[in-house]
Motif scaffolding. Structure first.
Motif, mmCIF file in Angstrom:
data_model
loop_
_atom_site.group_PDB
_atom_site.id
_atom_site.type_symbol
_atom_site.label_atom_id
_atom_site.label_comp_id
_atom_site.label_asym_id
_atom_site.label_seq_id
_atom_site.Cartn_x
_atom_site.Cartn_y
_atom_site.Cartn_z
ATOM 1 N N LEU A 1 0.852 -1.200 0.000
ATOM 2 C CA LEU A 1 0.000 0.000 0.000
ATOM 3 C C LEU A 1 0.883 1.244 0.000
ATOM 4 O O LEU A 1 1.080 1.907 1.011
ATOM 5 C CB LEU A 1 -0.932 -0.014 1.219
ATOM 6 C CG LEU A 1 -1.920 -1.189 1.248
ATOM 7 C CD1 LEU A 1 -2.698 -1.214 2.557
ATOM 8 C CD2 LEU A 1 -2.875 -1.139 0.056
ATOM 9 N N THR A 2 1.422 1.546 -1.179
ATOM 10 C CA THR A 2 2.383 2.641 -1.297
ATOM 11 C C THR A 2 2.002 3.664 -2.357
ATOM 12 O O THR A 2 2.810 4.523 -2.701
ATOM 13 C CB THR A 2 3.781 2.071 -1.634
ATOM 14 O OG1 THR A 2 3.717 1.381 -2.898
ATOM 15 C CG2 THR A 2 4.261 1.107 -0.563
ATOM 16 N N ALA A 3 0.794 3.573 -2.894
ATOM 17 C CA ALA A 3 0.399 4.486 -3.970
ATOM 18 C C ALA A 3 -1.023 4.998 -3.738
ATOM 19 O O ALA A 3 -1.832 4.347 -3.079
ATOM 20 C CB ALA A 3 0.491 3.784 -5.328
ATOM 21 N N TRP A 4 -1.298 6.168 -4.279
ATOM 22 C CA TRP A 4 -2.626 6.763 -4.188
ATOM 23 C C TRP A 4 -3.654 5.808 -4.773
ATOM 24 O O TRP A 4 -3.389 5.136 -5.770
ATOM 25 C CB TRP A 4 -2.619 8.081 -4.973
ATOM 26 C CG TRP A 4 -3.932 8.798 -4.915
ATOM 27 C CD1 TRP A 4 -4.325 9.731 -4.011
ATOM 28 C CD2 TRP A 4 -5.033 8.633 -5.831
ATOM 29 N NE1 TRP A 4 -5.603 10.149 -4.294
ATOM 30 C CE2 TRP A 4 -6.059 9.489 -5.398
ATOM 31 C CE3 TRP A 4 -5.256 7.821 -6.953
ATOM 32 C CZ2 TRP A 4 -7.285 9.581 -6.052
ATOM 33 C CZ3 TRP A 4 -6.471 7.896 -7.602
ATOM 34 C CH2 TRP A 4 -7.466 8.779 -7.159
ATOM 35 N N PRO A 5 -4.866 5.708 -4.190
ATOM 36 C CA PRO A 5 -5.376 6.509 -3.072
ATOM 37 C C PRO A 5 -5.149 5.879 -1.701
ATOM 38 O O PRO A 5 -5.513 6.452 -0.700
ATOM 39 C CB PRO A 5 -6.875 6.568 -3.380
ATOM 40 C CG PRO A 5 -7.160 5.239 -4.002
ATOM 41 C CD PRO A 5 -5.944 4.904 -4.815
ATOM 42 N N PHE A 6 -4.539 4.680 -1.680
ATOM 43 C CA PHE A 6 -4.321 3.995 -0.407
ATOM 44 C C PHE A 6 -2.836 3.873 -0.115
ATOM 45 O O PHE A 6 -2.276 2.788 -0.004
ATOM 46 C CB PHE A 6 -5.021 2.627 -0.415
ATOM 47 C CG PHE A 6 -6.510 2.723 -0.460
ATOM 48 C CD1 PHE A 6 -7.209 3.232 0.619
ATOM 49 C CD2 PHE A 6 -7.214 2.350 -1.596
ATOM 50 C CE1 PHE A 6 -8.592 3.360 0.582
ATOM 51 C CE2 PHE A 6 -8.590 2.462 -1.650
ATOM 52 C CZ PHE A 6 -9.278 2.967 -0.553
ATOM 53 N N GLU A 7 -2.219 5.038 0.005
ATOM 54 C CA GLU A 7 -0.801 5.105 0.372
ATOM 55 C C GLU A 7 -0.712 5.284 1.894
ATOM 56 O O GLU A 7 -1.300 6.204 2.455
ATOM 57 C CB GLU A 7 -0.119 6.269 -0.329
ATOM 58 C CG GLU A 7 1.339 6.454 0.050
ATOM 59 C CD GLU A 7 1.964 7.667 -0.626
ATOM 60 O OE1 GLU A 7 3.101 8.009 -0.281
ATOM 61 O OE2 GLU A 7 1.292 8.275 -1.487
ATOM 62 N N PHE A 8 0.033 4.405 2.533
ATOM 63 C CA PHE A 8 0.181 4.457 3.987
ATOM 64 C C PHE A 8 1.645 4.726 4.344
ATOM 65 O O PHE A 8 2.555 4.165 3.717
ATOM 66 C CB PHE A 8 -0.277 3.146 4.626
ATOM 67 C CG PHE A 8 -1.763 2.966 4.623
ATOM 68 C CD1 PHE A 8 -2.530 3.301 5.732
ATOM 69 C CD2 PHE A 8 -2.413 2.472 3.493
ATOM 70 C CE1 PHE A 8 -3.907 3.149 5.728
ATOM 71 C CE2 PHE A 8 -3.795 2.308 3.470
ATOM 72 C CZ PHE A 8 -4.540 2.651 4.592
ATOM 73 N N ASP A 9 1.851 5.537 5.353
ATOM 74 C CA ASP A 9 3.214 5.870 5.774
ATOM 75 C C ASP A 9 4.007 4.612 6.108
ATOM 76 O O ASP A 9 5.175 4.483 5.737
ATOM 77 C CB ASP A 9 3.179 6.801 6.987
ATOM 78 C CG ASP A 9 2.567 8.158 6.652
ATOM 79 O OD1 ASP A 9 2.527 8.515 5.454
ATOM 80 O OD2 ASP A 9 2.125 8.854 7.589
#
Length: 431
Positions: free
Chosen positions: A406-414
């Motif tokens: 989960l590293t890309a828009w719209p579900f990018e998480f730190d």
């Protein structure tokens, strides 16, 4: 038109209500985004199931053959869910730039009949030969593809940032196939990639070839690392193995992490048990018995020792949990005979003997605190170390299952961006 807006409003209200009623651990950041993602995933699966349940136009809402097959464990709904998941993924893909555009050549080929996607840098290599990586995607042995979404983007990024040839395997999934076929297909692709002729064709240094995977892919990667290490007929061996929250055993579904995160979003305990039964060809009616550990009360001591978390986990991970020694009703001892994969090290690499682990390549094992599979990875790292293998154990205290992709828009998480960066950094330094 007003019906469309009404439907959207109702959907948003349902998602918000779901988010408000589903508490998450305080350590997890960006909680609303995670809850929204989980709600959307569950809604997509539920819609597929509901649509396959009712025969349209029937006044009695007749059960369809699809639903009957689902109840029999044949899993046809998995195919429909896979198709439905491609719609939002395609939208995201069109809205984001291709990470490898202008830097890579991407080709879909077959390695001895097994489909793979190959990522090759276009830039000149500083060294004569490049690094190589065989990657195996996750998805519970039922979902995912080397060609779709996060896995495609991740392979592009790895290839570009590490000037590395990445081979991502598109093994067949449930319900089309079951164990040991996915394992055997990945093994076929691995042996082909490791052959001197193929390595030379792609300009890969035979001393710098890694195997890696996440979740179910981490399971397959660990099993392949063991098999290749022990196979004297394979001249080139994997230099390192990098495992991302791998699923490594199906005998104890009550480890501390399974108990702590039993109702966690994205991957909960019942869903993981279902994935295992589907993969191993077990009857889904066995699910409650596996949840209660009723299938493992008479397991041989040598197998039990390989996953004895009271001896393998640090106190901080054992917390205040206690082992669950299920003693099921009469006849439950036959589960291990009916589902032999439960004791097969090709399916459960954590059960491998010390002599096998000692020959394995140095390892990177990433785990997340809020993941039912946390303890599988922690125990495997400990057992590898005890066997003399150099191990880097990366534990994300704010991590959850699936965050790595989960590293890309719209579900990018730190935490996902951080986890992926740590993984790439380790490969850069160790491969």
């Amino acid at each position: 038109m007003w019906l469309l807006w009404a439907a959207i409003a109702v959907s948003v209200a349902v998602v918000l209500r779901y988010c408000a009623c589903t508490p998450l651990p305080c350590a997890i950041g960006q909680q609303w985004k995670l809850l929204l993602l989980d709600a959307l995933l569950k809604t997509a699966i539920r819609l597929v199931k509901d649509n396959s349940t009712i025969v349209q136009g029937s006044p009695h809402h007749t059960r369809s053959p699809v639903r009957v097959m689902e109840r029999l464990g044949l899993g046809r709904h998995v195919k429909a869910t896979r198709r439905s998941s491609k719609v939002p993924e395609a939208t995201v893909k069109k809205s984001t730039a291709e990470p490898g555009a202008g830097f890579l050549t991407v080709s879909d080929v077959a390695f001895d009949g097994v489909p793979v996607r190959v990522y090759q840098p276009l830039t000149a290599s500083e060294d004569r030969l490049r690094r190589g990586l065989l990657y195996i995607h996750g998805g519970g042995w039922a979902y995912g593809s080397a060609k779709d979404g996060a896995y495609d983007r991740g392979s592009c990024k790895m290839s570009k940032e590490l000037n590395m040839v990445v081979v991502s395997v598109d093994y067949r999934l449930y319900p089309e196939t079951r164990f040991p076929t996915p394992y055997l297909e990945c093994l076929t692709a691995a042996k082909r990639f490791l052959s001197p002729g193929v390595l030379a064709e792609y300009g890969v240094d035979p001393e710098r070839v890694a195997i890696s995977g996440d979740s179910a892919g981490g399971n397959l990667a660990a099993a392949l690392a063991q098999e290749i290490a022990m196979d004297d007929s394979v001249r080139v061996k994997f230099s390192v193995q990098a495992l991302i929250y791998p699923a490594l055993q199906a005998l104890d579904f009550n480890t501390p992490s399974y108990q702590q995160n039993r109702d966690m979003v994205i991957l909960n305990r019942p869903l993981m048990v279902q994935f295992w039964l589907q993969y191993l060809g077990g009857d889904l009616s066995l699910k409650p018995h596996l949840l209660a550990n009723e299938h493992s009360f008479n397991v041989a001591p040598e197998f039990r020792a390989g996953l004895d978390w009271t001896a393998l986990l640090l106190p901080e991970h054992q917390k205040d949990y206690f082992p669950v020694r299920g003693e099921g009703p009469r006849g439950m001892e036959r589960i291990l005979d009916e589902v032999p994969g439960l004791l097969d090290v090709r399916a459960a690499p954590l059960l491998a003997g010390r002599e096998v682990l000692a020959k394995c390549p140095r390892a990177y094992v990433m785990t997340c605190e809020y993941d039912v599979l946390r303890d599988d990875g922690l125990m495997y790292a400990r057992r590898l170390r005890d066997a003399g293998v150099e191990v880097t154990a990366e534990h994300h205290r704010d991590g959850f299952h699936g965050c790595f992709t989960l590293t890309a828009w719209p579900f990018e998480f730190d935490v996902g961006v951080r986890a992926f960066a740590d993984y790439v950094r380790w490969l850069r330094d160790n491969l």
